[in-house]
Scaffold this motif. Structure first.
Motif, PDB file in Angstrom:
ATOM      1  N   GLU A  65       0.946  -1.161  -0.095  1.00 19.40           N
ATOM      2  CA  GLU A  65       0.013   0.046   0.002  1.00 19.40           C
ATOM      3  C   GLU A  65       0.819   1.258   0.085  1.00 19.40           C
ATOM      4  O   GLU A  65       0.619   2.372  -0.717  1.00 19.40           O
ATOM      5  CB  GLU A  65      -0.784  -0.018   1.357  1.00 19.40           C
ATOM      6  N   ILE A  66       2.101   1.305   0.886  1.00 23.30           N
ATOM      7  CA  ILE A  66       2.846   2.338   0.794  1.00 23.30           C
ATOM      8  C   ILE A  66       3.412   2.403  -0.500  1.00 23.30           C
ATOM      9  O   ILE A  66       3.443   3.673  -1.045  1.00 23.30           O
ATOM     10  CB  ILE A  66       3.798   2.322   1.916  1.00 23.30           C
ATOM     11  N   LEU A  67       4.038   1.589  -1.014  1.00 25.37           N
ATOM     12  CA  LEU A  67       4.638   1.572  -2.064  1.00 25.37           C
ATOM     13  C   LEU A  67       4.072   2.022  -3.453  1.00 25.37           C
ATOM     14  O   LEU A  67       4.183   2.912  -4.246  1.00 25.37           O
ATOM     15  CB  LEU A  67       5.160   0.303  -2.669  1.00 25.37           C
ATOM     16  N   LYS A  68       2.494   1.648  -3.310  1.00 23.18           N
ATOM     17  CA  LYS A  68       1.574   2.130  -4.344  1.00 23.18           C
ATOM     18  C   LYS A  68       1.173   3.621  -4.272  1.00 23.18           C
ATOM     19  O   LYS A  68       1.444   4.257  -5.026  1.00 23.18           O
ATOM     20  CB  LYS A  68       0.263   1.318  -4.327  1.00 23.18           C
ATOM     21  N   ALA A  69       1.172   4.193  -3.087  1.00 21.62           N
ATOM     22  CA  ALA A  69       0.738   5.519  -2.706  1.00 21.62           C
ATOM     23  C   ALA A  69       2.236   6.446  -3.108  1.00 21.62           C
ATOM     24  O   ALA A  69       1.886   7.544  -3.656  1.00 21.62           O
ATOM     25  CB  ALA A  69       0.261   5.610  -1.307  1.00 21.62           C
ATOM     26  N   CYS A  70       2.936   5.742  -2.840  1.00 23.14           N
ATOM     27  CA  CYS A  70       4.377   6.764  -3.211  1.00 23.14           C
ATOM     28  C   CYS A  70       5.132   6.338  -4.115  1.00 23.14           C
ATOM     29  O   CYS A  70       6.296   6.831  -4.531  1.00 23.14           O
ATOM     30  CB  CYS A  70       5.083   6.538  -1.789  1.00 23.14           C
ATOM     31  N   SER A  71       4.571   5.451  -5.377  1.00 24.42           N
ATOM     32  CA  SER A  71       5.621   5.046  -6.328  1.00 24.42           C
ATOM     33  C   SER A  71       5.959   6.358  -7.282  1.00 24.42           C
ATOM     34  O   SER A  71       7.092   6.088  -7.908  1.00 24.42           O
ATOM     35  CB  SER A  71       4.834   4.124  -7.309  1.00 24.42           C
ATOM     36  N   GLY A  72       5.140   7.340  -7.557  1.00 24.67           N
ATOM     37  CA  GLY A  72       5.755   8.230  -8.270  1.00 24.67           C
ATOM     38  C   GLY A  72       7.060   8.966  -7.856  1.00 24.67           C
ATOM     39  O   GLY A  72       7.833   9.323  -8.482  1.00 24.67           O
ATOM     40  N   GLU A  73       7.020   9.348  -6.638  1.00 24.71           N
ATOM     41  CA  GLU A  73       8.133  10.016  -5.747  1.00 24.71           C
ATOM     42  C   GLU A  73       9.250   9.119  -5.606  1.00 24.71           C
ATOM     43  O   GLU A  73      10.273   9.445  -6.120  1.00 24.71           O
ATOM     44  CB  GLU A  73       7.805  10.602  -4.451  1.00 24.71           C
ATOM     45  N   MET A  74       8.845   7.791  -5.170  1.00 30.09           N
ATOM     46  CA  MET A  74       9.972   7.127  -4.881  1.00 30.09           C
ATOM     47  C   MET A  74      10.708   6.686  -6.145  1.00 30.09           C
ATOM     48  O   MET A  74      12.102   6.470  -6.176  1.00 30.09           O
ATOM     49  CB  MET A  74       9.467   5.682  -3.970  1.00 30.09           C
ATOM     50  N   SER A  75      10.032   6.535  -7.476  1.00 33.27           N
ATOM     51  CA  SER A  75      10.766   5.978  -8.567  1.00 33.27           C
ATOM     52  C   SER A  75      11.731   6.709  -8.918  1.00 33.27           C
ATOM     53  O   SER A  75      12.531   6.704  -9.858  1.00 33.27           O
ATOM     54  CB  SER A  75       9.755   5.816  -9.629  1.00 33.27           C
ATOM     55  N   LYS A  76      11.787   8.158  -8.202  1.00 32.41           N
ATOM     56  CA  LYS A  76      12.894   8.947  -8.738  1.00 32.41           C
ATOM     57  C   LYS A  76      13.923   8.953  -8.011  1.00 32.41           C
ATOM     58  O   LYS A  76      14.972  10.054  -8.032  1.00 32.41           O
ATOM     59  CB  LYS A  76      12.307  10.574  -8.766  1.00 32.41           C
ATOM     60  N   ILE A  77      13.868   8.223  -7.048  1.00 29.22           N
ATOM     61  CA  ILE A  77      15.198   8.162  -6.073  1.00 29.22           C
ATOM     62  C   ILE A  77      15.970   6.940  -6.264  1.00 29.22           C
ATOM     63  O   ILE A  77      15.571   5.918  -6.519  1.00 29.22           O
ATOM     64  CB  ILE A  77      14.606   8.085  -4.516  1.00 29.22           C
TER      65      ILE A  77
END
Length: 150
Positions: free
Chosen positions: A31-43
């Motif tokens: 759930e966290i990964l899905k909600a934050c995938s846009g931002e996290m994918s840039k790191i």
């Protein structure tokens, strides 16, 4: 100066709403990964700090494979902070003070490494929401991500 964004540090923050859950321990990594995938994918390399905005639920890392670990953890927590003690704080019901004790023991924040846009956890590790109330309601997390931009 680095070209193409190399060496640039980025910061992102997202509030994640979790649906109400029954009392017990629940896996929430996906759930966290899905909600934050846009931002996290840039790191490329960094860290996510995950904070729960409640005093009667916890957020921890633990076993993510065998579901009996979830059941056993709830059993142990109920032995550590049973409802049948002579608590003074009972305004919100008999499960309230034990929930505060459990949350204090387990914690309200954790840090998870980010590598190439994903959590960098051990094979059997996962993020858990530990709901300590019988009817805790929806829960909110603040996920703060920072690191080197891809």
């Amino acid at each position: 100066m680095a070209s193409g964004g190399e060496g640039v540090t980025v910061w992102y923050q997202r509030e994640v709403s979790l649906s109400p859950r029954r009392r017990g321990c629940h896996y929430i990594s996906d759930e966290i990964l899905k909600a934050c995938s846009g931002e996290m994918s840039k790191i490329k390399v960094g860290v996510a700090n995950i904070h729960i905005k409640h005093t009667s639920a916890s957020i921890i890392l633990n076993e993510n494979f065998d579901p009996t670990v979830l059941t056993d953890m709830e059993m142990v927590l109920n032995k550590l902070a049973p409802e049948n003690l002579n608590y003074k704080h009972t305004m919100e019901g008999p499960d309230d003070m034990p929930a505060h004790v459990k949350a204090a023991l387990m914690g309200s924040s954790l840090s998870v490494p980010i590598t190439n846009g994903k959590f960098n956890l051990g094979t059997w590790q996962g993020v858990w929401l530990c709901e300590h109330r019988d009817h805790g309601g929806a829960r909110k997390l603040v996920v703060t991500m920072n690191g080197l931009k891809k």
